[in-house]
Design a protein around this motif. Sequence first.
Motif, PDB file in Angstrom:
ATOM      1  N   THR A 142     -55.681  37.385  42.157  1.00  0.00           N
ATOM      2  CA  THR A 142     -55.231  37.760  43.494  1.00  0.00           C
ATOM      3  C   THR A 142     -55.877  39.044  44.011  1.00  0.00           C
ATOM      4  O   THR A 142     -56.424  39.071  45.116  1.00  0.00           O
ATOM      5  CB  THR A 142     -53.705  37.918  43.495  1.00  0.00           C
ATOM      6  N   HIS A 143     -55.809  40.137  43.273  1.00  0.00           N
ATOM      7  CA  HIS A 143     -56.308  41.419  43.762  1.00  0.00           C
ATOM      8  C   HIS A 143     -57.836  41.474  43.832  1.00  0.00           C
ATOM      9  O   HIS A 143     -58.394  42.321  44.514  1.00  0.00           O
ATOM     10  CB  HIS A 143     -55.789  42.563  42.893  1.00  0.00           C
ATOM     11  N   PHE A 144     -58.513  40.565  43.124  1.00  0.00           N
ATOM     12  CA  PHE A 144     -59.971  40.523  43.153  1.00  0.00           C
ATOM     13  C   PHE A 144     -60.509  39.757  44.356  1.00  0.00           C
ATOM     14  O   PHE A 144     -61.719  39.669  44.548  1.00  0.00           O
ATOM     15  CB  PHE A 144     -60.505  39.861  41.879  1.00  0.00           C
ATOM     16  N   ALA A 145     -59.639  39.178  45.178  1.00  0.00           N
ATOM     17  CA  ALA A 145     -60.075  38.338  46.293  1.00  0.00           C
ATOM     18  C   ALA A 145     -60.934  39.113  47.270  1.00  0.00           C
ATOM     19  O   ALA A 145     -60.814  40.334  47.411  1.00  0.00           O
ATOM     20  CB  ALA A 145     -58.860  37.758  47.016  1.00  0.00           C
ATOM     21  N   HIS A 146     -61.801  38.423  47.946  1.00  0.00           N
ATOM     22  CA  HIS A 146     -62.596  39.032  49.008  1.00  0.00           C
ATOM     23  C   HIS A 146     -61.650  39.485  50.114  1.00  0.00           C
ATOM     24  O   HIS A 146     -60.545  38.947  50.246  1.00  0.00           O
ATOM     25  CB  HIS A 146     -63.617  38.013  49.528  1.00  0.00           C
ATOM     26  N   PRO A 147     -62.019  40.498  50.898  1.00  0.00           N
ATOM     27  CA  PRO A 147     -61.060  41.118  51.828  1.00  0.00           C
ATOM     28  C   PRO A 147     -60.219  40.101  52.593  1.00  0.00           C
ATOM     29  O   PRO A 147     -60.747  39.220  53.276  1.00  0.00           O
ATOM     30  CB  PRO A 147     -61.965  41.913  52.773  1.00  0.00           C
ATOM     31  N   LEU A 148     -58.902  40.222  52.420  1.00  0.00           N
ATOM     32  CA  LEU A 148     -57.921  39.369  53.090  1.00  0.00           C
ATOM     33  C   LEU A 148     -58.073  37.904  52.721  1.00  0.00           C
ATOM     34  O   LEU A 148     -57.561  37.023  53.402  1.00  0.00           O
ATOM     35  CB  LEU A 148     -58.013  39.554  54.604  1.00  0.00           C
ATOM     36  N   ASP A 149     -58.764  37.623  51.632  1.00  0.00           N
ATOM     37  CA  ASP A 149     -59.026  36.245  51.190  1.00  0.00           C
ATOM     38  C   ASP A 149     -59.532  35.389  52.341  1.00  0.00           C
ATOM     39  O   ASP A 149     -59.060  34.276  52.582  1.00  0.00           O
ATOM     40  CB  ASP A 149     -57.774  35.627  50.565  1.00  0.00           C
ATOM     41  N   ASN A 150     -60.532  35.913  53.068  1.00  0.00           N
ATOM     42  CA  ASN A 150     -61.001  35.248  54.280  1.00  0.00           C
ATOM     43  C   ASN A 150     -61.641  33.897  54.017  1.00  0.00           C
ATOM     44  O   ASN A 150     -61.778  33.081  54.938  1.00  0.00           O
ATOM     45  CB  ASN A 150     -61.978  36.156  55.040  1.00  0.00           C
ATOM     46  N   ASP A 151     -62.058  33.619  52.762  1.00  0.00           N
ATOM     47  CA  ASP A 151     -62.688  32.345  52.435  1.00  0.00           C
ATOM     48  C   ASP A 151     -61.784  31.418  51.626  1.00  0.00           C
ATOM     49  O   ASP A 151     -62.212  30.342  51.194  1.00  0.00           O
ATOM     50  CB  ASP A 151     -64.003  32.573  51.679  1.00  0.00           C
ATOM     51  N   ASN A 152     -60.545  31.836  51.385  1.00  0.00           N
ATOM     52  CA  ASN A 152     -59.546  31.052  50.655  1.00  0.00           C
ATOM     53  C   ASN A 152     -59.947  30.755  49.208  1.00  0.00           C
ATOM     54  O   ASN A 152     -59.420  29.817  48.609  1.00  0.00           O
ATOM     55  CB  ASN A 152     -59.222  29.739  51.368  1.00  0.00           C
ATOM     56  N   LEU A 153     -60.814  31.541  48.617  1.00  0.00           N
ATOM     57  CA  LEU A 153     -61.163  31.307  47.218  1.00  0.00           C
ATOM     58  C   LEU A 153     -60.005  31.616  46.282  1.00  0.00           C
ATOM     59  O   LEU A 153     -59.994  31.164  45.139  1.00  0.00           O
ATOM     60  CB  LEU A 153     -62.390  32.140  46.825  1.00  0.00           C
ATOM     61  N   ASN A 154     -59.029  32.387  46.755  1.00  0.00           N
ATOM     62  CA  ASN A 154     -57.842  32.646  45.934  1.00  0.00           C
ATOM     63  C   ASN A 154     -56.744  31.621  46.188  1.00  0.00           C
ATOM     64  O   ASN A 154     -55.603  31.820  45.794  1.00  0.00           O
ATOM     65  CB  ASN A 154     -57.309  34.062  46.197  1.00  0.00           C
ATOM     66  N   ASP A 155     -57.077  30.526  46.864  1.00  0.00           N
ATOM     67  CA  ASP A 155     -56.136  29.422  47.081  1.00  0.00           C
ATOM     68  C   ASP A 155     -54.877  29.881  47.797  1.00  0.00           C
ATOM     69  O   ASP A 155     -53.757  29.534  47.431  1.00  0.00           O
ATOM     70  CB  ASP A 155     -55.780  28.776  45.737  1.00  0.00           C
ATOM     71  N   SER A 156     -55.043  30.683  48.863  1.00  0.00           N
ATOM     72  CA  SER A 156     -53.905  31.211  49.595  1.00  0.00           C
ATOM     73  C   SER A 156     -53.188  30.143  50.419  1.00  0.00           C
ATOM     74  O   SER A 156     -52.026  30.307  50.764  1.00  0.00           O
ATOM     75  CB  SER A 156     -54.343  32.343  50.533  1.00  0.00           C
ATOM     76  N   PHE A 157     -53.876  29.082  50.781  1.00  0.00           N
ATOM     77  CA  PHE A 157     -53.202  27.989  51.488  1.00  0.00           C
ATOM     78  C   PHE A 157     -53.764  26.651  51.017  1.00  0.00           C
ATOM     79  O   PHE A 157     -54.887  26.558  50.523  1.00  0.00           O
ATOM     80  CB  PHE A 157     -53.336  28.127  53.013  1.00  0.00           C
ATOM     81  N   GLN A 158     -52.950  25.620  51.160  1.00  0.00           N
ATOM     82  CA  GLN A 158     -53.336  24.272  50.799  1.00  0.00           C
ATOM     83  C   GLN A 158     -53.330  23.389  52.052  1.00  0.00           C
ATOM     84  O   GLN A 158     -52.857  23.804  53.106  1.00  0.00           O
ATOM     85  CB  GLN A 158     -52.393  23.699  49.738  1.00  0.00           C
ATOM     86  N   ILE A 159     -53.833  22.172  51.919  1.00  0.00           N
ATOM     87  CA  ILE A 159     -54.001  21.272  53.059  1.00  0.00           C
ATOM     88  C   ILE A 159     -52.936  20.176  53.016  1.00  0.00           C
ATOM     89  O   ILE A 159     -52.865  19.396  52.054  1.00  0.00           O
ATOM     90  CB  ILE A 159     -55.402  20.637  53.075  1.00  0.00           C
ATOM     91  N   ASN A 160     -52.115  20.116  54.073  1.00  0.00           N
ATOM     92  CA  ASN A 160     -51.110  19.065  54.198  1.00  0.00           C
ATOM     93  C   ASN A 160     -51.746  17.753  54.651  1.00  0.00           C
ATOM     94  O   ASN A 160     -52.868  17.737  55.151  1.00  0.00           O
ATOM     95  CB  ASN A 160     -50.054  19.454  55.235  1.00  0.00           C
ATOM     96  N   ASN A 161     -50.993  16.682  54.531  1.00  0.00           N
ATOM     97  CA  ASN A 161     -51.358  15.372  55.116  1.00  0.00           C
ATOM     98  C   ASN A 161     -52.772  14.963  54.722  1.00  0.00           C
ATOM     99  O   ASN A 161     -53.506  14.376  55.520  1.00  0.00           O
ATOM    100  CB  ASN A 161     -51.282  15.413  56.655  1.00  0.00           C
ATOM    101  N   SER A 162     -53.192  15.262  53.507  1.00  0.00           N
ATOM    102  CA  SER A 162     -54.597  15.110  53.152  1.00  0.00           C
ATOM    103  C   SER A 162     -54.851  13.899  52.265  1.00  0.00           C
ATOM    104  O   SER A 162     -54.054  13.537  51.400  1.00  0.00           O
ATOM    105  CB  SER A 162     -55.113  16.375  52.463  1.00  0.00           C
ATOM    106  N   VAL A 163     -56.020  13.295  52.503  1.00  0.00           N
ATOM    107  CA  VAL A 163     -56.570  12.248  51.644  1.00  0.00           C
ATOM    108  C   VAL A 163     -57.780  12.856  50.955  1.00  0.00           C
ATOM    109  O   VAL A 163     -58.671  13.407  51.615  1.00  0.00           O
ATOM    110  CB  VAL A 163     -56.992  11.014  52.461  1.00  0.00           C
ATOM    111  N   LYS A 164     -57.829  12.750  49.638  1.00  0.00           N
ATOM    112  CA  LYS A 164     -58.861  13.462  48.874  1.00  0.00           C
ATOM    113  C   LYS A 164     -59.514  12.528  47.866  1.00  0.00           C
ATOM    114  O   LYS A 164     -58.849  11.727  47.208  1.00  0.00           O
ATOM    115  CB  LYS A 164     -58.209  14.647  48.146  1.00  0.00           C
ATOM    116  N   TYR A 165     -60.826  12.668  47.758  1.00  0.00           N
ATOM    117  CA  TYR A 165     -61.575  11.906  46.755  1.00  0.00           C
ATOM    118  C   TYR A 165     -62.328  12.877  45.843  1.00  0.00           C
ATOM    119  O   TYR A 165     -62.964  13.828  46.319  1.00  0.00           O
ATOM    120  CB  TYR A 165     -62.588  10.964  47.404  1.00  0.00           C
ATOM    121  N   MET A 166     -62.247  12.633  44.534  1.00  0.00           N
ATOM    122  CA  MET A 166     -63.004  13.397  43.544  1.00  0.00           C
ATOM    123  C   MET A 166     -63.750  12.408  42.658  1.00  0.00           C
ATOM    124  O   MET A 166     -63.150  11.492  42.085  1.00  0.00           O
ATOM    125  CB  MET A 166     -62.081  14.270  42.699  1.00  0.00           C
ATOM    126  N   SER A 167     -65.064  12.592  42.549  1.00  0.00           N
ATOM    127  CA  SER A 167     -65.886  11.664  41.783  1.00  0.00           C
ATOM    128  C   SER A 167     -65.709  11.873  40.287  1.00  0.00           C
ATOM    129  O   SER A 167     -65.249  12.936  39.851  1.00  0.00           O
ATOM    130  CB  SER A 167     -67.359  11.852  42.156  1.00  0.00           C
TER     131      SER A 167
END
Length: 393
Positions: free
Chosen positions: A143-168
Amino acid sequence: MNKLLITGTTTMITLASVAAHAQSSVTLYGLIDAGLTYTNSQITGTGGGHSNWEMTSNAVQYSRWGLRGAEDLGAGLKAVFTLESGFNLNNGQFSSGNRIFNRQAYVGLSSREYGALTLGRQTDSMVDFVAPLSLTGTEFGGTHFAHPLDNDNLNDSFQINNSVKYMSPDFGGLRFGGLYGFSNLAGGFANNRAYSFGMSYVWGALNFGAGYLQLNSSARTPGQLNTNGAVTDTTGSSLQAARSPTDVPLGVLASSQKTFGAGVNYTFGPAVAGFVYSHSKFAQFFQTGLSGTFQNFEGNFRYALTPAVELSGAYTYSRAGGNGGGGIPHWNQVSGMADYRFSRRTDVYIQGVWQRVSPSGTSPLGVAWINGVTAPSSTSNQVEATVGLRHRF
Protein backbone atom coordinates in the motif's frame (compact mmCIF):
# COMPACT_ATOMS: atom_id res chain seq x y z
CA MET A 1 -34.85 -59.14 0.69
CA ASN A 2 -36.59 -55.78 0.81
CA LYS A 3 -34.33 -54.78 3.65
CA LEU A 4 -31.28 -55.80 1.64
CA LEU A 5 -32.48 -53.83 -1.37
CA ILE A 6 -33.09 -50.76 0.75
CA THR A 7 -29.69 -51.11 2.37
CA GLY A 8 -27.97 -51.60 -0.98
CA THR A 9 -29.73 -48.60 -2.47
CA THR A 10 -28.80 -46.45 0.50
CA THR A 11 -25.18 -47.55 0.22
CA MET A 12 -25.09 -46.70 -3.49
CA ILE A 13 -26.57 -43.25 -2.84
CA THR A 14 -24.03 -42.65 -0.08
CA LEU A 15 -21.13 -43.71 -2.31
CA ALA A 16 -22.40 -41.50 -5.13
CA SER A 17 -22.64 -38.58 -2.72
CA VAL A 18 -19.08 -39.17 -1.50
CA ALA A 19 -17.81 -39.41 -5.09
CA ALA A 20 -19.54 -36.16 -6.03
CA HIS A 21 -18.15 -34.48 -2.94
CA ALA A 22 -14.65 -35.69 -3.78
CA GLN A 23 -14.87 -33.86 -7.12
CA SER A 24 -15.63 -30.51 -5.47
CA SER A 25 -13.65 -28.36 -3.07
CA VAL A 26 -14.21 -25.18 -1.09
CA THR A 27 -11.29 -23.41 0.60
CA LEU A 28 -11.46 -20.78 3.32
CA TYR A 29 -8.48 -18.43 3.09
CA GLY A 30 -7.39 -15.02 4.32
CA LEU A 31 -4.70 -12.56 5.31
CA ILE A 32 -4.41 -10.25 8.33
CA ASP A 33 -2.03 -7.27 8.25
CA ALA A 34 -1.69 -5.11 11.37
CA GLY A 35 0.91 -2.51 12.28
CA LEU A 36 1.91 0.64 14.12
CA THR A 37 2.60 3.58 11.81
CA TYR A 38 4.37 6.88 12.37
CA THR A 39 3.84 9.78 9.96
CA ASN A 40 5.81 13.00 10.40
CA SER A 41 3.16 15.41 9.07
CA GLN A 42 -0.58 15.22 8.54
CA ILE A 43 -3.05 18.03 7.99
CA THR A 44 -5.71 18.19 10.69
CA GLY A 45 -8.97 20.07 11.11
CA THR A 46 -7.17 22.72 13.15
CA GLY A 47 -4.77 23.37 10.27
CA GLY A 48 -1.07 22.90 10.01
CA GLY A 49 0.79 19.61 10.05
CA HIS A 50 1.09 17.27 13.02
CA SER A 51 2.97 14.01 13.48
CA ASN A 52 0.81 10.96 14.07
CA TRP A 53 1.28 7.60 15.77
CA GLU A 54 -1.53 5.21 14.87
CA MET A 55 -2.50 1.59 14.69
CA THR A 56 -3.02 0.65 11.08
CA SER A 57 -4.57 -2.14 9.07
CA ASN A 58 -3.43 -2.89 5.49
CA ALA A 59 -0.06 -1.09 5.63
CA VAL A 60 1.36 -3.59 3.13
CA GLN A 61 -1.51 -5.84 2.05
CA TYR A 62 -5.25 -5.48 2.44
CA SER A 63 -6.65 -7.64 5.23
CA ARG A 64 -9.18 -10.01 3.75
CA TRP A 65 -10.93 -13.34 4.02
CA GLY A 66 -12.56 -15.36 1.31
CA LEU A 67 -14.01 -18.56 -0.05
CA ARG A 68 -12.60 -20.22 -3.16
CA GLY A 69 -14.21 -23.25 -4.74
CA ALA A 70 -14.07 -25.56 -7.72
CA GLU A 71 -16.12 -28.46 -9.07
CA ASP A 72 -14.56 -30.91 -11.50
CA LEU A 73 -16.91 -31.28 -14.49
CA GLY A 74 -14.65 -33.70 -16.34
CA ALA A 75 -12.50 -33.45 -19.46
CA GLY A 76 -10.34 -30.78 -17.81
CA LEU A 77 -13.30 -28.44 -17.21
CA LYS A 78 -14.14 -26.95 -13.81
CA ALA A 79 -16.78 -24.66 -12.36
CA VAL A 80 -14.99 -22.09 -10.18
CA PHE A 81 -15.94 -19.26 -7.82
CA THR A 82 -14.31 -16.76 -5.48
CA LEU A 83 -15.94 -14.59 -2.81
CA GLU A 84 -13.50 -12.23 -1.06
CA SER A 85 -14.15 -9.60 1.59
CA GLY A 86 -11.75 -6.86 2.69
CA PHE A 87 -11.93 -5.52 6.23
CA ASN A 88 -10.30 -3.07 8.60
CA LEU A 89 -8.67 -4.97 11.45
CA ASN A 90 -8.75 -1.94 13.76
CA ASN A 91 -12.54 -1.88 14.06
CA GLY A 92 -13.69 -5.04 12.27
CA GLN A 93 -15.67 -3.14 9.66
CA PHE A 94 -15.87 -3.94 5.96
CA SER A 95 -13.45 -1.79 3.98
CA SER A 96 -16.41 -0.90 1.75
CA GLY A 97 -19.50 -0.03 3.74
CA ASN A 98 -22.13 -1.32 1.33
CA ARG A 99 -20.58 -4.62 0.22
CA ILE A 100 -19.90 -7.91 1.96
CA PHE A 101 -17.63 -9.34 -0.75
CA ASN A 102 -16.10 -6.00 -1.69
CA ARG A 103 -12.81 -7.23 -3.16
CA GLN A 104 -13.91 -10.03 -5.47
CA ALA A 105 -17.10 -11.92 -6.21
CA TYR A 106 -17.25 -14.05 -9.34
CA VAL A 107 -18.25 -17.42 -10.80
CA GLY A 108 -17.24 -19.08 -14.05
CA LEU A 109 -15.73 -21.98 -15.96
CA SER A 110 -12.06 -22.91 -16.15
CA SER A 111 -10.41 -25.23 -18.66
CA ARG A 112 -6.83 -26.47 -18.77
CA GLU A 113 -6.92 -26.23 -22.56
CA TYR A 114 -8.98 -23.09 -23.21
CA GLY A 115 -8.53 -20.85 -20.14
CA ALA A 116 -11.08 -19.31 -17.76
CA LEU A 117 -14.24 -17.27 -18.35
CA THR A 118 -15.66 -15.61 -15.22
CA LEU A 119 -18.44 -13.15 -14.37
CA GLY A 120 -18.82 -10.75 -11.41
CA ARG A 121 -16.68 -8.21 -9.53
CA GLN A 122 -13.06 -8.71 -10.58
CA THR A 123 -9.59 -7.17 -10.94
CA ASP A 124 -8.50 -5.41 -14.13
CA SER A 125 -5.55 -6.30 -16.38
CA MET A 126 -3.24 -3.66 -14.88
CA VAL A 127 -3.61 -5.48 -11.56
CA ASP A 128 -3.30 -8.93 -13.15
CA PHE A 129 -0.29 -8.39 -15.43
CA VAL A 130 1.64 -5.24 -14.42
CA ALA A 131 1.19 -5.00 -10.63
CA PRO A 132 3.11 -8.24 -9.85
CA LEU A 133 6.20 -6.59 -11.38
CA SER A 134 5.89 -3.51 -9.12
CA LEU A 135 6.57 -3.62 -5.40
CA THR A 136 3.25 -1.90 -4.71
CA GLY A 137 1.41 -4.87 -6.21
CA THR A 138 3.19 -7.46 -4.06
CA GLU A 139 3.80 -8.54 -0.49
CA PHE A 140 7.23 -6.85 -0.66
CA GLY A 141 5.94 -3.27 -0.63
CA GLY A 142 2.22 -2.92 -0.92
CA THR A 143 0.00 0.00 0.00
CA HIS A 144 2.52 2.68 1.05
CA PHE A 145 4.80 1.88 -1.91
CA ALA A 146 2.06 2.81 -4.41
CA HIS A 147 2.68 5.48 -7.00
CA PRO A 148 1.28 8.86 -5.87
CA LEU A 149 -2.40 8.45 -4.98
CA ASP A 150 -2.32 5.04 -6.71
CA ASN A 151 -3.16 6.84 -9.95
CA ASP A 152 -2.61 3.67 -12.02
CA ASN A 153 -4.45 1.27 -9.67
CA LEU A 154 -1.44 -1.04 -9.36
CA ASN A 155 -2.26 -1.35 -5.66
CA ASP A 156 -5.71 -2.72 -6.57
CA SER A 157 -7.56 0.19 -4.96
CA PHE A 158 -10.74 -0.56 -6.92
CA GLN A 159 -12.26 -3.51 -8.74
CA ILE A 160 -14.60 -3.73 -11.74
CA ASN A 161 -18.29 -4.53 -11.23
CA ASN A 162 -20.57 -6.25 -13.76
CA SER A 163 -17.52 -7.67 -15.52
CA VAL A 164 -16.94 -10.55 -17.92
CA LYS A 165 -13.31 -11.67 -17.86
CA TYR A 166 -11.22 -14.10 -19.86
CA MET A 167 -7.79 -15.43 -18.84
CA SER A 168 -5.87 -17.70 -21.21
CA PRO A 169 -3.97 -20.82 -20.21
CA ASP A 170 -0.18 -20.76 -20.22
CA PHE A 171 1.23 -21.11 -23.74
CA GLY A 172 4.90 -21.81 -23.10
CA GLY A 173 5.22 -18.84 -20.72
CA LEU A 174 2.75 -16.57 -22.56
CA ARG A 175 -0.56 -15.59 -20.97
CA PHE A 176 -3.12 -12.98 -21.98
CA GLY A 177 -6.53 -11.81 -20.85
CA GLY A 178 -9.20 -9.16 -21.01
CA LEU A 179 -12.20 -7.79 -19.15
CA TYR A 180 -15.33 -5.77 -19.90
CA GLY A 181 -17.41 -4.12 -17.16
CA PHE A 182 -20.97 -3.16 -18.12
CA SER A 183 -22.62 0.10 -17.09
CA ASN A 184 -25.92 -1.75 -16.45
CA LEU A 185 -27.77 1.46 -17.35
CA ALA A 186 -30.56 1.59 -19.92
CA GLY A 187 -29.88 4.37 -22.37
CA GLY A 188 -26.40 4.90 -20.89
CA PHE A 189 -24.26 2.07 -22.26
CA ALA A 190 -21.03 4.08 -21.86
CA ASN A 191 -21.93 5.78 -18.56
CA ASN A 192 -19.52 4.16 -16.09
CA ARG A 193 -18.29 1.22 -18.12
CA ALA A 194 -14.78 -0.25 -18.15
CA TYR A 195 -12.61 -2.44 -20.31
CA SER A 196 -9.11 -3.77 -19.87
CA PHE A 197 -6.66 -6.19 -21.45
CA GLY A 198 -3.09 -7.34 -20.95
CA MET A 199 -0.46 -10.04 -21.31
CA SER A 200 2.59 -11.53 -19.61
CA TYR A 201 5.53 -13.59 -20.79
CA VAL A 202 7.98 -15.59 -18.69
CA TRP A 203 11.20 -16.77 -20.32
CA GLY A 204 13.67 -18.25 -17.88
CA ALA A 205 14.74 -15.52 -15.47
CA LEU A 206 12.89 -12.81 -17.43
CA ASN A 207 9.30 -11.85 -16.63
CA PHE A 208 7.49 -9.23 -18.75
CA GLY A 209 3.96 -7.84 -18.43
CA ALA A 210 1.82 -5.12 -20.00
CA GLY A 211 -1.74 -3.90 -19.50
CA TYR A 212 -4.37 -1.30 -20.39
CA LEU A 213 -7.42 -0.02 -18.50
CA GLN A 214 -10.09 2.42 -19.65
CA LEU A 215 -13.00 3.85 -17.67
CA ASN A 216 -15.74 5.87 -19.37
CA SER A 217 -18.39 7.94 -17.63
CA SER A 218 -20.94 10.55 -18.67
CA ALA A 219 -21.06 11.76 -15.07
CA ARG A 220 -18.54 14.38 -13.94
CA THR A 221 -20.31 15.43 -10.75
CA PRO A 222 -21.05 13.18 -7.75
CA GLY A 223 -24.82 13.61 -8.11
CA GLN A 224 -24.81 12.24 -11.65
CA LEU A 225 -22.72 9.16 -11.01
CA ASN A 226 -24.19 5.88 -12.23
CA THR A 227 -23.91 3.98 -8.95
CA ASN A 228 -24.70 0.62 -10.58
CA GLY A 229 -21.84 0.91 -13.08
CA ALA A 230 -18.47 -0.69 -13.49
CA VAL A 231 -16.56 1.31 -10.81
CA THR A 232 -18.44 2.75 -7.85
CA ASP A 233 -16.16 2.66 -4.81
CA THR A 234 -12.66 1.79 -3.61
CA THR A 235 -11.23 -0.57 -1.03
CA GLY A 236 -8.11 1.53 -0.59
CA SER A 237 -7.02 5.10 -1.20
CA SER A 238 -6.93 5.46 -4.96
CA LEU A 239 -6.91 8.82 -6.69
CA GLN A 240 -10.21 10.45 -5.77
CA ALA A 241 -11.96 13.72 -6.48
CA ALA A 242 -10.45 15.72 -3.60
CA ARG A 243 -11.51 12.85 -1.33
CA SER A 244 -15.14 13.50 -2.25
CA PRO A 245 -17.95 12.06 -0.12
CA THR A 246 -18.74 9.60 -2.91
CA ASP A 247 -15.36 7.92 -2.33
CA VAL A 248 -14.90 6.99 -5.98
CA PRO A 249 -11.86 7.08 -8.25
CA LEU A 250 -11.35 10.31 -10.13
CA GLY A 251 -11.60 8.45 -13.41
CA VAL A 252 -15.28 7.80 -12.79
CA LEU A 253 -15.93 11.52 -12.27
CA ALA A 254 -14.07 12.36 -15.48
CA SER A 255 -15.29 11.68 -18.99
CA SER A 256 -12.58 9.02 -19.25
CA GLN A 257 -9.55 7.47 -17.62
CA LYS A 258 -6.98 5.75 -19.83
CA THR A 259 -4.18 3.90 -18.09
CA PHE A 260 -1.50 1.73 -19.64
CA GLY A 261 1.68 0.28 -18.25
CA ALA A 262 4.42 -2.29 -18.67
CA GLY A 263 7.06 -3.83 -16.49
CA VAL A 264 9.91 -6.31 -16.45
CA ASN A 265 11.60 -8.38 -13.74
CA TYR A 266 14.87 -10.28 -13.96
CA THR A 267 15.88 -12.91 -11.39
CA PHE A 268 19.52 -13.69 -10.67
CA GLY A 269 20.28 -15.97 -7.77
CA PRO A 270 18.52 -14.73 -4.62
CA ALA A 271 17.83 -11.28 -6.16
CA VAL A 272 15.11 -9.82 -8.38
CA ALA A 273 15.47 -6.47 -10.16
CA GLY A 274 12.62 -4.75 -11.95
CA PHE A 275 11.36 -1.68 -13.77
CA VAL A 276 7.76 -0.50 -14.27
CA TYR A 277 6.32 2.36 -16.32
CA SER A 278 2.70 3.51 -16.23
CA HIS A 279 0.75 6.40 -17.75
CA SER A 280 -2.73 7.58 -16.71
CA LYS A 281 -4.76 10.21 -18.53
CA PHE A 282 -7.88 11.79 -17.00
CA ALA A 283 -10.17 13.90 -19.21
CA GLN A 284 -12.69 16.61 -18.28
CA PHE A 285 -12.78 16.61 -14.50
CA PHE A 286 -16.18 17.58 -13.04
CA GLN A 287 -17.48 19.04 -16.35
CA THR A 288 -14.72 21.67 -16.16
CA GLY A 289 -12.96 20.67 -19.34
CA LEU A 290 -9.70 20.25 -17.40
CA SER A 291 -7.55 17.23 -18.16
CA GLY A 292 -4.46 15.75 -16.61
CA THR A 293 -1.89 12.99 -16.91
CA PHE A 294 0.38 11.04 -14.57
CA GLN A 295 3.55 9.23 -15.57
CA ASN A 296 5.29 6.87 -13.18
CA PHE A 297 8.80 5.38 -13.46
CA GLU A 298 9.64 2.75 -10.84
CA GLY A 299 12.87 0.86 -10.31
CA ASN A 300 12.70 -1.90 -7.69
CA PHE A 301 14.91 -4.54 -6.14
CA ARG A 302 14.46 -7.56 -3.85
CA TYR A 303 17.08 -9.69 -2.19
CA ALA A 304 16.64 -12.86 -0.11
CA LEU A 305 19.35 -12.38 2.49
CA THR A 306 18.47 -15.76 4.04
CA PRO A 307 15.50 -18.12 3.52
CA ALA A 308 13.76 -16.17 6.31
CA VAL A 309 14.91 -12.58 5.64
CA GLU A 310 13.86 -10.59 2.58
CA LEU A 311 14.96 -7.03 1.77
CA SER A 312 13.19 -4.85 -0.81
CA GLY A 313 13.32 -1.28 -2.03
CA ALA A 314 12.04 0.99 -4.77
CA TYR A 315 12.57 4.43 -6.22
CA THR A 316 9.67 6.05 -8.08
CA TYR A 317 9.69 9.24 -10.10
CA SER A 318 6.23 10.53 -11.04
CA ARG A 319 5.15 13.62 -12.89
CA ALA A 320 1.80 15.20 -13.66
CA GLY A 321 0.81 17.26 -16.65
CA GLY A 322 -2.26 18.81 -18.21
CA ASN A 323 -4.22 22.05 -18.36
CA GLY A 324 -5.14 22.24 -14.69
CA GLY A 325 -2.79 25.17 -14.07
CA GLY A 326 -1.24 26.09 -10.74
CA GLY A 327 2.11 24.49 -11.46
CA ILE A 328 2.80 20.98 -12.66
CA PRO A 329 4.11 18.84 -9.79
CA HIS A 330 6.48 15.93 -9.89
CA TRP A 331 7.23 13.40 -7.16
CA ASN A 332 10.31 11.60 -5.87
CA GLN A 333 9.57 8.63 -3.63
CA VAL A 334 12.01 6.25 -1.93
CA SER A 335 10.67 3.11 -0.23
CA GLY A 336 12.30 0.30 1.73
CA MET A 337 11.22 -2.82 3.62
CA ALA A 338 12.75 -5.67 5.63
CA ASP A 339 10.72 -8.81 6.30
CA TYR A 340 11.38 -11.75 8.63
CA ARG A 341 9.37 -14.98 8.29
CA PHE A 342 8.65 -17.00 11.40
CA SER A 343 6.95 -19.55 9.17
CA ARG A 344 5.31 -19.86 5.77
CA ARG A 345 2.22 -18.15 7.18
CA THR A 346 3.49 -15.59 9.70
CA ASP A 347 6.01 -12.78 9.33
CA VAL A 348 6.99 -9.42 10.80
CA TYR A 349 8.18 -6.42 8.81
CA ILE A 350 9.49 -2.90 9.09
CA GLN A 351 9.08 -0.48 6.22
CA GLY A 352 9.35 3.20 5.45
CA VAL A 353 8.58 5.69 2.67
CA TRP A 354 9.84 9.20 1.97
CA GLN A 355 7.99 11.32 -0.57
CA ARG A 356 8.74 14.79 -1.90
CA VAL A 357 6.63 16.75 -4.37
CA SER A 358 7.81 19.83 -6.29
CA PRO A 359 7.05 22.39 -7.49
CA SER A 360 3.96 22.90 -5.40
CA GLY A 361 2.69 26.16 -6.95
CA THR A 362 -1.05 26.51 -6.38
CA SER A 363 -1.82 23.00 -7.60
CA PRO A 364 -4.12 20.92 -5.34
CA LEU A 365 -1.51 18.17 -5.77
CA GLY A 366 1.20 20.41 -4.36
CA VAL A 367 1.58 18.68 -0.99
CA ALA A 368 3.03 15.25 -0.29
CA TRP A 369 0.61 12.40 0.37
CA ILE A 370 1.93 8.87 0.74
CA ASN A 371 -0.66 6.35 -0.39
CA GLY A 372 -2.56 4.77 2.48
CA VAL A 373 -1.62 7.49 4.99
CA THR A 374 -4.66 9.02 6.71
CA ALA A 375 -4.11 12.62 5.57
CA PRO A 376 -1.74 14.61 3.34
CA SER A 377 1.24 16.51 4.65
CA SER A 378 1.12 20.25 5.23
CA THR A 379 4.38 20.54 3.27
CA SER A 380 6.00 19.13 0.16
CA ASN A 381 7.58 16.29 2.20
CA GLN A 382 6.15 13.34 4.07
CA VAL A 383 7.76 10.38 5.86
CA GLU A 384 6.03 7.20 6.98
CA ALA A 385 7.37 4.21 8.95
CA THR A 386 5.52 1.06 9.96
CA VAL A 387 6.28 -1.99 12.10
CA GLY A 388 3.80 -4.73 11.35
CA LEU A 389 2.73 -8.35 11.63
CA ARG A 390 1.09 -10.46 8.94
CA HIS A 391 -0.63 -13.82 9.19
CA ARG A 392 -2.08 -15.89 6.35
CA PHE A 393 -4.56 -18.71 6.70
